[in-house]
Design a protein around this motif. Structure first.
Motif, mmCIF file in Angstrom:
data_model
loop_
_atom_site.group_PDB
_atom_site.id
_atom_site.type_symbol
_atom_site.label_atom_id
_atom_site.label_comp_id
_atom_site.label_asym_id
_atom_site.label_seq_id
_atom_site.Cartn_x
_atom_site.Cartn_y
_atom_site.Cartn_z
ATOM 1 N N LYS A 1 0.744 -1.293 -0.163
ATOM 2 C CA LYS A 1 0.090 0.048 -0.025
ATOM 3 C C LYS A 1 0.950 1.159 0.029
ATOM 4 C CE LYS A 1 -4.121 -1.825 0.153
ATOM 5 N NZ LYS A 1 -5.041 -1.786 -0.663
ATOM 6 N N THR A 2 0.420 2.342 -0.581
ATOM 7 C CA THR A 2 1.324 3.456 -0.835
ATOM 8 C C THR A 2 0.524 4.819 -0.173
ATOM 9 O OG1 THR A 2 0.239 3.812 -2.997
ATOM 10 C CG2 THR A 2 2.350 2.748 -2.653
ATOM 11 N N VAL A 3 1.277 5.631 0.479
ATOM 12 C CA VAL A 3 0.917 6.939 1.251
ATOM 13 C C VAL A 3 1.794 8.178 0.520
ATOM 14 C CG1 VAL A 3 0.487 8.222 3.108
ATOM 15 C CG2 VAL A 3 0.068 5.715 3.226
ATOM 16 N N LEU A 4 1.123 8.968 -0.098
ATOM 17 C CA LEU A 4 1.899 10.315 -0.585
ATOM 18 C C LEU A 4 1.789 11.162 0.462
ATOM 19 C CD1 LEU A 4 3.202 11.792 -2.857
ATOM 20 C CD2 LEU A 4 0.986 12.610 -3.566
ATOM 21 N N PHE A 5 3.000 11.609 0.884
ATOM 22 C CA PHE A 5 3.048 12.713 1.955
ATOM 23 C C PHE A 5 3.356 14.025 1.223
ATOM 24 C CE2 PHE A 5 6.023 15.387 4.699
ATOM 25 C CZ PHE A 5 5.169 15.849 5.590
ATOM 26 N N HIS A 6 2.303 15.028 1.189
ATOM 27 C CA HIS A 6 2.490 16.405 0.465
ATOM 28 C C HIS A 6 1.956 17.366 1.203
ATOM 29 C CE1 HIS A 6 2.837 18.091 -3.445
ATOM 30 N NE2 HIS A 6 1.950 18.776 -3.017
ATOM 31 N N PRO A 7 2.548 17.952 2.085
ATOM 32 C CA PRO A 7 1.804 19.016 2.779
ATOM 33 C C PRO A 7 1.869 20.401 1.809
ATOM 34 C CG PRO A 7 4.247 18.783 3.321
ATOM 35 C CD PRO A 7 3.727 17.565 2.692
ATOM 36 N N ASP A 8 1.250 21.554 2.095
ATOM 37 C CA ASP A 8 1.006 22.302 1.103
ATOM 38 C C ASP A 8 2.168 23.164 0.841
ATOM 39 O OD1 ASP A 8 -1.860 22.232 1.388
ATOM 40 O OD2 ASP A 8 -2.221 23.495 2.990
ATOM 41 N N THR A 9 3.062 23.278 1.602
ATOM 42 C CA THR A 9 4.287 23.954 1.155
ATOM 43 C C THR A 9 4.989 23.231 0.089
ATOM 44 O OG1 THR A 9 5.374 22.693 2.963
ATOM 45 C CG2 THR A 9 4.816 24.896 3.394
ATOM 46 N N TYR A 10 4.782 21.888 -0.581
ATOM 47 C CA TYR A 10 5.410 21.038 -1.126
ATOM 48 C C TYR A 10 5.145 21.498 -2.784
ATOM 49 C CZ TYR A 10 8.002 17.870 1.687
ATOM 50 O OH TYR A 10 8.893 17.501 2.664
ATOM 51 N N HIS A 11 3.939 22.378 -2.841
ATOM 52 C CA HIS A 11 3.782 22.902 -4.303
ATOM 53 C C HIS A 11 5.083 23.634 -4.904
ATOM 54 C CE1 HIS A 11 3.492 26.796 -2.334
ATOM 55 N NE2 HIS A 11 3.670 27.348 -3.433
ATOM 56 N N MET A 12 5.912 24.054 -4.125
ATOM 57 C CA MET A 12 7.181 24.630 -4.787
ATOM 58 C C MET A 12 8.082 23.567 -5.171
ATOM 59 S SD MET A 12 9.072 25.934 -1.228
ATOM 60 C CE MET A 12 10.308 26.940 -2.285
ATOM 61 N N TYR A 13 7.889 22.447 -4.867
ATOM 62 C CA TYR A 13 8.820 21.139 -5.284
ATOM 63 C C TYR A 13 8.210 20.242 -6.329
ATOM 64 C CZ TYR A 13 11.268 22.835 -1.042
ATOM 65 O OH TYR A 13 11.932 23.488 -0.123
ATOM 66 N N TYR A 14 6.772 19.782 -5.995
ATOM 67 C CA TYR A 14 6.347 18.796 -6.797
ATOM 68 C C TYR A 14 4.979 19.505 -7.124
ATOM 69 C CZ TYR A 14 9.719 15.794 -4.334
ATOM 70 O OH TYR A 14 10.800 15.066 -3.960
ATOM 71 N N ASN A 15 4.349 18.974 -8.063
ATOM 72 C CA ASN A 15 3.032 19.064 -8.559
ATOM 73 C C ASN A 15 2.239 18.098 -8.202
ATOM 74 O OD1 ASN A 15 0.846 18.875 -10.326
ATOM 75 N ND2 ASN A 15 1.387 20.654 -11.730
#
Length: 214
Positions: A177-191
């Motif tokens: 199973k997979t979990v993507l960790f993507h806080p709001d601040t990560y928009h500057m690194y990842y789409n």
């Protein structure tokens, strides 16, 4: 039933992504590529080995100079890098629940040894599998399958948590199973839209949210 939560390290347990941008910028400046934006550096460098970065730039002869500058920057800059606020609390609670908690990382062993000295999380981490430990690093599933073999667990009993495309693809290829960790601040690194095309089973904005899966 989930018996193990496998964590990526950089950008998942440790708030190191801004430091990687700085380290890569220093190395790129040294070999004459100083015009890249932060997002361009992320696209060019994140999840890639130094030789591949220089090959993409069509300067393979600069690989040694690039690598030495990059590694020197990491050793200096990362002294002030911190874990996420929730990291130790989350790992501690997982230990209380008898969940196995390894780190599966694209990074080198020397780097992880350095960071384990810097951060007080040794007692929570059951195993560390680095790029040095496998022939095929992420997104290839070899690292997860190696962990499962060593731990006598099935991939279906594992949850892979990470912030990048490679983490999710690796987990899915292994059968975890997979979990993507993507806080709001990560928009500057990842789409996030692009990351979600990897079809993670779950998306969280705080690492402490993994506790709801066990």
């Amino acid at each position: 039933m989930i018996k193990a939560i496998l964590f990526d390290f950089d950008g998942t347990l440790a708030d190191t992504l801004p430091y990687y941008v700085k380290a890569y910028r220093q190395a790129l400046d040294l070999i004459g590529f100083s015009s890249y934006s932060e997002k361009e550096i992320v696209t060019l460098c994140f999840g890639k080995k130094e030789v591949d970065i220089c090959s993409t730039l069509n300067v393979p002869e600069e690989t040694t100079k690039f690598s030495e500058s990059y590694f020197a920057a990491i050793k200096q800059l990362f002294k002030t890098a911190l874990l996420f606020n929730e990291t130790i609390r989350t790992l501690s609670k997982l230990k209380e629940k008898h969940i196995v908690t390894p780190i599966i990382t694209f990074q080198y062993r020397w780097y992880m040894n350095m960071m384990m000295v810097q951060y007080p999380i040794d007692k929570y981490i059951d195993m560390i599998i680095c790029a040095d430990d496998v022939k095929n690093p992420k997104p290839n599933p070899e690292a997860i399958l190696k962990f499962c073999t060593l731990s006598n667990l099935n991939p279906e009993e594992c949850l892979m948590v990470g912030d990048s495309r490679g983490d999710i693809l690796m987990g899915k290829a292994a059968g975890a199973k997979t979990v993507l960790f993507h806080p709001d601040t990560y928009h500057m690194y990842y789409n996030r839209v692009e990351l979600q095309k990897t079809n993670p089973d779950f998306v969280i904005q705080s690492i402490e949210k993994v506790l709801k899966f066990v």
